[in-house]
Design a protein around this motif. Sequence first.
Motif, PDB file in Angstrom:
ATOM      1  N   GLN A  36      28.314  15.724   3.620  1.00 50.59           N
ATOM      2  CA  GLN A  36      29.172  14.482   3.439  1.00 50.59           C
ATOM      3  C   GLN A  36      29.094  13.545   4.914  1.00 50.59           C
ATOM      4  OE1 GLN A  36      32.482  16.997   2.206  1.00 50.59           O
ATOM      5  NE2 GLN A  36      32.032  16.853   0.339  1.00 50.59           N
ATOM      6  N   ARG A  37      29.373  14.136   5.145  1.00 48.50           N
ATOM      7  CA  ARG A  37      29.192  13.033   7.108  1.00 48.50           C
ATOM      8  C   ARG A  37      27.497  11.704   6.791  1.00 48.50           C
ATOM      9  NH1 ARG A  37      31.331  17.457   9.522  1.00 48.50           N
ATOM     10  NH2 ARG A  37      29.827  18.274  10.478  1.00 48.50           N
ATOM     11  N   SER A  38      26.366  12.599   6.596  1.00 45.98           N
ATOM     12  CA  SER A  38      26.134  11.495   6.258  1.00 45.98           C
ATOM     13  C   SER A  38      25.881  10.128   5.795  1.00 45.98           C
ATOM     14  CB  SER A  38      24.363  12.269   5.693  1.00 45.98           C
ATOM     15  OG  SER A  38      23.696  11.424   6.257  1.00 45.98           O
ATOM     16  N   VAL A  39      25.924   9.109   6.424  1.00 47.11           N
ATOM     17  CA  VAL A  39      26.416   7.194   5.567  1.00 47.11           C
ATOM     18  C   VAL A  39      24.910   6.711   5.100  1.00 47.11           C
ATOM     19  CG1 VAL A  39      28.595   7.487   7.055  1.00 47.11           C
ATOM     20  CG2 VAL A  39      25.929   6.169   7.759  1.00 47.11           C
ATOM     21  N   TRP A  40      23.820   7.443   5.674  1.00 46.14           N
ATOM     22  CA  TRP A  40      22.718   6.871   5.472  1.00 46.14           C
ATOM     23  C   TRP A  40      22.021   6.983   4.234  1.00 46.14           C
ATOM     24  CZ3 TRP A  40      23.548   9.546   9.759  1.00 46.14           C
ATOM     25  CH2 TRP A  40      23.809   8.852  10.806  1.00 46.14           C
ATOM     26  N   HIS A  92      14.462   9.641  13.624  1.00 48.36           N
ATOM     27  CA  HIS A  92      13.528  10.181  12.796  1.00 48.36           C
ATOM     28  C   HIS A  92      14.443  10.828  12.098  1.00 48.36           C
ATOM     29  CE1 HIS A  92      11.009  14.477  12.386  1.00 48.36           C
ATOM     30  NE2 HIS A  92      10.696  13.555  11.482  1.00 48.36           N
ATOM     31  N   THR A  93      15.298  12.314  12.298  1.00 46.72           N
ATOM     32  CA  THR A  93      16.432  12.754  11.506  1.00 46.72           C
ATOM     33  C   THR A  93      18.339  13.209  12.050  1.00 46.72           C
ATOM     34  OG1 THR A  93      16.205  14.742  12.127  1.00 46.72           O
ATOM     35  CG2 THR A  93      14.797  14.479  10.729  1.00 46.72           C
ATOM     36  N   GLU A  94      19.159  12.407  10.941  1.00 46.17           N
ATOM     37  CA  GLU A  94      20.796  13.094  12.354  1.00 46.17           C
ATOM     38  C   GLU A  94      20.551  13.929  13.257  1.00 46.17           C
ATOM     39  OE1 GLU A  94      20.473  12.393   7.323  1.00 46.17           O
ATOM     40  OE2 GLU A  94      19.587  13.996   8.333  1.00 46.17           O
ATOM     41  N   ASP A  95      19.842  14.430  13.265  1.00 46.70           N
ATOM     42  CA  ASP A  95      19.744  15.999  14.454  1.00 46.70           C
ATOM     43  C   ASP A  95      18.935  15.076  15.960  1.00 46.70           C
ATOM     44  OD1 ASP A  95      21.400  17.123  13.140  1.00 46.70           O
ATOM     45  OD2 ASP A  95      19.347  19.119  13.081  1.00 46.70           O
ATOM     46  N   THR A  96      18.131  13.968  14.980  1.00 42.27           N
ATOM     47  CA  THR A  96      17.458  13.530  16.613  1.00 42.27           C
ATOM     48  C   THR A  96      18.475  11.981  17.656  1.00 42.27           C
ATOM     49  OG1 THR A  96      15.431  13.187  15.534  1.00 42.27           O
ATOM     50  CG2 THR A  96      15.907  11.848  17.016  1.00 42.27           C
ATOM     51  N   ARG A  97      19.273  11.596  16.050  1.00 42.01           N
ATOM     52  CA  ARG A  97      20.192  10.627  16.968  1.00 42.01           C
ATOM     53  C   ARG A  97      21.172  11.631  17.591  1.00 42.01           C
ATOM     54  NH1 ARG A  97      25.413   8.080  14.783  1.00 42.01           N
ATOM     55  NH2 ARG A  97      25.499   5.663  15.582  1.00 42.01           N
ATOM     56  N   SER A 126      19.228   3.904   4.702  1.00 37.97           N
ATOM     57  CA  SER A 126      20.052   2.708   5.415  1.00 37.97           C
ATOM     58  C   SER A 126      21.493   2.869   5.600  1.00 37.97           C
ATOM     59  CB  SER A 126      19.606   1.498   5.789  1.00 37.97           C
ATOM     60  OG  SER A 126      20.389   0.968   4.519  1.00 37.97           O
ATOM     61  N   THR A 127      22.661   1.856   5.863  1.00 42.10           N
ATOM     62  CA  THR A 127      23.871   2.137   5.181  1.00 42.10           C
ATOM     63  C   THR A 127      24.411   1.251   4.947  1.00 42.10           C
ATOM     64  OG1 THR A 127      26.023   3.574   6.273  1.00 42.10           O
ATOM     65  CG2 THR A 127      25.239   1.966   7.677  1.00 42.10           C
ATOM     66  N   THR A 128      26.012   1.185   4.076  1.00 46.14           N
ATOM     67  CA  THR A 128      26.014   0.112   3.825  1.00 46.14           C
ATOM     68  C   THR A 128      26.935  -0.974   4.390  1.00 46.14           C
ATOM     69  OG1 THR A 128      27.351   1.053   2.368  1.00 46.14           O
ATOM     70  CG2 THR A 128      25.929   0.828   1.423  1.00 46.14           C
ATOM     71  N   GLN A 129      27.172   0.627   6.138  1.00 50.26           N
ATOM     72  CA  GLN A 129      27.927  -0.285   6.858  1.00 50.26           C
ATOM     73  C   GLN A 129      27.200  -1.231   7.426  1.00 50.26           C
ATOM     74  OE1 GLN A 129      29.764   3.050   9.099  1.00 50.26           O
ATOM     75  NE2 GLN A 129      30.433   4.590   7.314  1.00 50.26           N
ATOM     76  N   TYR A 180      14.220   7.633   9.422  1.00 50.68           N
ATOM     77  CA  TYR A 180      13.432   8.273   8.059  1.00 50.68           C
ATOM     78  C   TYR A 180      13.334   9.110   7.500  1.00 50.68           C
ATOM     79  CZ  TYR A 180       8.007   8.939   7.896  1.00 50.68           C
ATOM     80  OH  TYR A 180       6.906   9.213   7.636  1.00 50.68           O
ATOM     81  N   GLN A 181      14.539  10.546   7.683  1.00 53.60           N
ATOM     82  CA  GLN A 181      14.226  11.209   7.096  1.00 53.60           C
ATOM     83  C   GLN A 181      15.723  11.837   7.305  1.00 53.60           C
ATOM     84  OE1 GLN A 181      11.371  14.478   7.576  1.00 53.60           O
ATOM     85  NE2 GLN A 181      12.183  15.657   6.516  1.00 53.60           N
ATOM     86  N   ARG A 182      15.970  11.912   6.162  1.00 56.41           N
ATOM     87  CA  ARG A 182      17.590  13.023   5.579  1.00 56.41           C
ATOM     88  C   ARG A 182      16.915  14.015   6.140  1.00 56.41           C
ATOM     89  NH1 ARG A 182      21.597  10.914   1.049  1.00 56.41           N
ATOM     90  NH2 ARG A 182      22.537  11.413   2.373  1.00 56.41           N
TER      91      ARG A 182
END
Length: 252
Positions: free
Chosen positions: A104-108, A153-158, A198-201, A209-211
């Motif tokens: 739910q928190r993933s905005v991409w 790469h992923t959400e964790d990379t960020r 990408s995100t709409t924000q 690159y990968q969810r």
Amino acid sequence: MFGHAGSTQMGPKAVSLETAGGKLPVELQEAAFGVGAGAGQTETICLRGPRGTGQALAPVDMVKKLVMAQKRGETRALCLGVAMVVCAVITYYILCTTMLPLYQRSVWTQESTCHLIETDIRHQEELEGRKVSPYPCLWVNVSAVGKWAVLYHTEDTRSLNQQCSYIPDSLDNYQMARADVEKVRANFHKHQVFYCFSTTQENETSVLYQRLYGPQTLLFSLFWPTFLLTGGLLVIAMVKLNRSLSILAAQR
């Protein structure tokens, strides 16, 4: 022994029991159920089947053992079904408290086309906000949805390090980490146009690159508890149906 077609008269209150080969006199009925036996003794007789077959009907003790074995099997199957349902409920709870919030928190959520702008290999000494040994990481800039963005790469990379687009797995061995980063960099230069998320924000300048917590991952995680829940309910329903059919057959 049961050659006469009619019942044998034993007086005005004579009662006969139908068998496969004729009727059983009341004395043998009493003997079959232990009524005419001595104190503390039980007689069990084996009734023969239809004439000419040479088969014998199961004694009363054998029937009782079969019924008890069937009840034990039904109890074990019922316990198995309940255990499967409980395991499915526990798994659903774990997924709802761990993976579902991340999803739910993933905005991409928007799939876009990214064009490679530049890549760079950087040396970092920070990981998850703490100082670590120097390690190489890849920095990638792309153009997505008509604007410049940083590729992760992923959400964790960020969350590990916002200065790295790709962090190698083997950080303890510098040479292996460097070779891994060089290989990923070569793949980006070979395929400079690729799909990304990408995100709409409007103020968000990062793409993925990968969810890691996408809908496919969530559905795959929910498959096994759903399979357990469905199987457990089917086992319970089959046990209940078998008991109902047994009761109906006994009443006829």
